[in-house]
Design an enzyme around this catalytic site. Structure first.
Site, PDB file in Angstrom:
ATOM      1  N   THR B 186      -1.082   4.278   7.066  1.00 32.11           N
ATOM      2  CA  THR B 186       0.447   3.853   6.913  1.00 32.11           C
ATOM      3  C   THR B 186       1.374   4.756   6.671  1.00 32.11           C
ATOM      4  OG1 THR B 186      -0.024   3.349   4.858  1.00 32.11           O
ATOM      5  CG2 THR B 186      -0.845   1.535   6.471  1.00 32.11           C
ATOM      6  N   GLU B 332      -1.350  -1.656  10.658  1.00 31.18           N
ATOM      7  CA  GLU B 332      -2.391  -2.655  10.475  1.00 31.18           C
ATOM      8  C   GLU B 332      -2.888  -3.609  11.402  1.00 31.18           C
ATOM      9  OE1 GLU B 332      -0.061  -1.819   8.512  1.00 31.18           O
ATOM     10  OE2 GLU B 332      -0.284  -1.812   6.196  1.00 31.18           O
ATOM     11  N   LYS B 437      17.648 -10.052  -4.531  1.00 34.56           N
ATOM     12  CA  LYS B 437      17.407 -11.277  -5.475  1.00 34.56           C
ATOM     13  C   LYS B 437      18.729 -11.384  -6.127  1.00 34.56           C
ATOM     14  CE  LYS B 437      12.805 -10.997  -5.390  1.00 34.56           C
ATOM     15  NZ  LYS B 437      12.050  -9.642  -5.592  1.00 34.56           N
ATOM     16  N   TRP B 442      17.443 -15.473  -2.503  1.00 31.83           N
ATOM     17  CA  TRP B 442      17.178 -14.253  -1.752  1.00 31.83           C
ATOM     18  C   TRP B 442      18.451 -14.057  -0.576  1.00 31.83           C
ATOM     19  CZ3 TRP B 442      11.561 -14.668  -0.186  1.00 31.83           C
ATOM     20  CH2 TRP B 442      10.763 -14.559  -1.185  1.00 31.83           C
TER      21      TRP B 442
END
Lengths: 544, 544
Positions: B186, B332, B437, B442
């Site tokens: 990654t 992934e 936030k 959100w």
């Protein structure tokens, strides 16, 4: 070094889950005759599948027991395609066109416990029932009369009654992808039918292959019409592939005559359809006599089961803008092994030649030809040998180990004879048992047939080898003419002259009303040879 | 009940074999700069792959040892893609854009033995070499100077010399499909990079999925241009998929600026291309300023890695007739997990909305969203949660068991936050770590960015959360303007007014020359937040 990838099995259950959760609004349409039809969403299908699984458990199906079907192409058949494998049982499609004795042999050998049957087929199923040794329950689909099925000592329950009140959800088990999902028997033109057992994995991979562009490229914008029966090689895998892709399905049930099919195509506008050449020949003949039908929705027509005449493909393409794509395979290969799409960048004429072959291997399948000793022959477009195949959706044995010799090399001996060119295109020249051996050389019956069918007077033509004192075998041409047409053996020989070598030209000709066919619609050459041996044909001999 | 199907593993070897035997005439074209290029047929590639496998054995590669690559997109890199897995070793693509320390960390953790490296990257590789603990040999591709690589105590051999005189055939071993084929780390924007180990099976299935119509539909008539680097998530699997399909490949090597790409597209006429949005944005800007380039060969442009602005897709579609298709995934997930093709039968406006989402799961992949406790949330288009995925080409762990918490549920926690609608379309609203936030609610930074980029004066826009005394966090908009354009925070707030709820509107604005990016070209929000914290940005505050 193991990978870190998740261990997620490839199963029919995951095809079902994807279809229901991601494509719940797509539809399955089943013809009811007289232009009527009913439509079921994938979401509703998922509920029906869950109810059916509960119903099958309710009548005693456990473990990997076999659930037979004796059905046309309809949504209930599709529900069994999904419910039986997803619950861990095994779908077993019975070929309704076999003799009662053969059907009973097959159901008994597979130890079917339940048969889901269309009541419209009750007359065909009734004589089978007394011979069955393991079936205890019939689920009868439709609202016809149950009486014909009720005298064989089995429980006979209407499908709708069996499903009524069952929950629309089912807690599907996690399955090993190598366990059995479905069984299908070969049509048994040589010896007894033999069982092929598909795994969840092979069904999944075959479906995925069918959805790739190089095979049929079925996608969410498609609507798929499987005319090839669902009791024959899983309708070439089209139902599972459509579900995987989220394509609509259009199912003809028993209405498979050309006018019904043309009405279905005109109304529901499928983009992809699959059927054997004789069906398309019927459709074409009807179209030519009854203009005004609209088949323009079809982007791709899959065709196989026997060689597809180039002349027919050309008419479909040039007159109706419909691409017929030949594919080759067999019950033993799930079935699609090769697909006759041309490579890019070739001339029109070469493209037509490639389209008239049986095509190239789908990725995953390996194809080769071998000689009588089993040694591989070159792929030079000249060497002729028996075709062998290998791949994750090719069977490695028959059920109960029948006919082991076919698998001795680790490949499947297909019984088909042909050549492979350097680009990988396979051209079949015959079934091994139908090859005509004349003076030590092989004559391809299939090539003679393909040329004969291109003659404007010829509706159908089958060529078989018959005994000959001098040459051991010589070809006999069995010809069906179009209504009102006349043609002589001499004229047909002249027509063939520039198409095949001179010593291939048949001397023996017979003109008949129809060519006998097998249960799956192929020319029945065993019967033709038998009729010829029994003197049932008027044979005209002609030499020049 | 076991099936009777053959046990044929799904391997990179079979992709290679199919490519070479069935599609030997197809070509791989590698750009050389200045409009020059070289072309290699699949058949020649197969010979190069065999020679490379012999060469790797020759320098000591045995068993499942790792073979690193430090390369651009070119035919030699493709040869390693095939040779390492097919010989039973493991391909390990190193990300050339990471820091030398990160690259060394990755190569050491994976215990790479050999690195195949482009000499055009010698300057980037040289500082890595002294830190490597397991690499003993460098195969150097190209005719550049070897000197920069020669002072670290490793054997440095020219690629051509290593392959010279080796046999053009190799007796590939039969491999278990679950063994490792390739590794990729990654990009490590949070913590140390973590290794994903792809299996032969996952690579095969991902390639097959890519060739299905619902994903990219790559077929033999295609020519594929992977601009996304082959060192990043296998270039989205495009090279393997192209080989499986028999599609031509066009590889840009290091010439990835917009003018070079446009020349490559005009000359070699690829039909499918893949790159991150910033690349297409560059291409579009160059196209607009330099009319006359021909990109009409492109039938499909895959785009992902970060959200694709609808405005950009519309310009490509309406002005150039090129369809940009968004896809979503990560290292992934091999990487393609979802694809944003619209369902059929919807309005143009709905189709655009669906295309602007991250799309629906490819068959095989399951997607869900979960709340903070890991409980699944409804797919109602409203609930927002962290996205989890599962499937045969999704990783179930990291190499050496790193970061186990991500896999606790049996699914992969992606770190992406979003919602899923009833048709299965996933819309990501943020990376979990980039969510803003504000007052307990959100705000989606990605939605703000997508709206801002649609303003004619805005070239790029990144929005991050920054500390706020009253609301805990508030958005900071970091904006790059087109040359010669001027726009005020007030005007941009007005532009956003009818697009997002009022309390989302940023009060803090900064105008910069460029937005910092990660090694794979995404907005580097960690760096943006750090620069803001360090007071490096001139921030204009505006409230109305």
């Amino acid at each position: 070094m193991r990978s870190t990838m998740q261990d997620v099995p490839l199963t029919v259950t995951s095809i079902l889950r994807h279809a229901v959760t991601v494509n719940g609004d797509r539809t399955v349409t089943t013809a009811l005759g007289d232009g009527r039809y009913r439509s079921t969403s994938y979401r509703e299908l998922g509920e029906q599948v869950a109810r059916l699984a509960h119903a099958l458990r309710g009548v005693g199906i456990t473990g990997d027991q076999r659930v037979g079907t004796f059905m046309w192409n309809n949504v209930e058949h599709l529900a069994v395609y999904l419910a039986a494998p997803a619950m861990g049982a095994v779908l077993h499609t019975l070929n309704i066109r076999l003799s009662p004795e053969q059907i009973a042999y097959i159901a008994n050998e597979a130890e079917d416990q339940v048969i889901v049957a269309d009541l419209s087929l009750a007359a065909q199923l009734a004589p089978v029932l007394p011979m069955l040794t393991t079936v205890h329950t019939i689920l009868a689909v439709g609202d016809g009369d149950l009486t014909p099925l009720q005298n064989a000592g089995m429980m006979v329950i209407r499908y709708d009654d069996a499903l009524g009140g069952r929950p629309p959800e089912y807690d599907w088990p996690v399955l090993d992808e190598n366990t059995a999902a479905a069984m299908c028997y070969t049509s048994g033109t040589t010896g007894n039918p033999k069982g092929v057992v598909y795994s969840h994995r092979s069904t999944y991979l075959h479906s995925m292959s069918t959805c790739t562009t190089n095979v049929l490229g079925i996608g969410v914008e498609d609507s798929v019409l499987p005319i090839v029966p669902m009791f024959h090689a899983n309708a070439w895998g089209l139902p599972y592939a459509a579900l995987m892709a989220g394509a609509d399905l259009v199912l003809p049930d028993r209405f498979m005559d050309a006018p019904s099919l043309l009405n279905l195509i005109g109304t529901h506008r499928p983009t992809v359809a699959g059927a054997v050449p004789t069906i398309w020949n019927d459709v074409l003949n009807h179209l030519e006599r009854h203009p005004g039908h609209d088949i323009s929705s079809l982007r791709l027509v899959a065709c196989g089961g026997s060689a597809v005449p180039r002349s027919m493909m050309e008419v479909f393409q040039n007159r109706y803008g419909v691409r017929i794509q030949q594919a080759w395979g067999m019950t033993e290969t799930s079935p699609v092994a090769t697909v006759a799409a041309p490579v890019p960048g070739v001339s029109d004429e070469t493209a037509w030649t490639l389209r008239a072959s049986q095509g190239r291997a789908a990725c995953g399948v390996e194809v080769r030809i071998v000689d009588d000793e089993g040694l591989p022959l070159p792929h030079d477009g000249k060497a002729v040998g028996e075709v062998e195949v290998r791949g994750p959706w090719v069977t490695g044995s028959y059920y109960l180990g029948r006919d082991e010799a076919k698998f001795a090399s680790g490949w499947l001996r297909t019984g088909d004879v042909g050549r492979i060119d350097p680009l990988g295109y396979v051209t079949l020249t015959d079934r091994a048992k139908d090859v005509i051996k004349s003076g030590g050389e092989w004559i391809s019956s299939v090539e003679l047939e393909n040329h004969l069918i291109a003659h404007p007077a010829v509706l159908e033509a089958s060529v078989v080898g018959v005994p000959d004192d001098r040459w051991q075998e010589r070809p006999l041409a069995v010809v069906v003419l179009h209504d009102g047409h006349q043609v002589s053996p001499q004229q047909l020989r002249e027509f063939l002259t520039d198409k095949v070598v001179r010593w291939w030209l048949p001397e023996r000709w017979t003109f008949v009303d129809q060519v006998p066919r097998t249960s799956v619609g192929k020319y029945d050459k065993k019967t033709i040879r038998a009729r010829h041996a029994d003197g049932e044909y008027d044979v005209v001999e002609y030499r020049d």
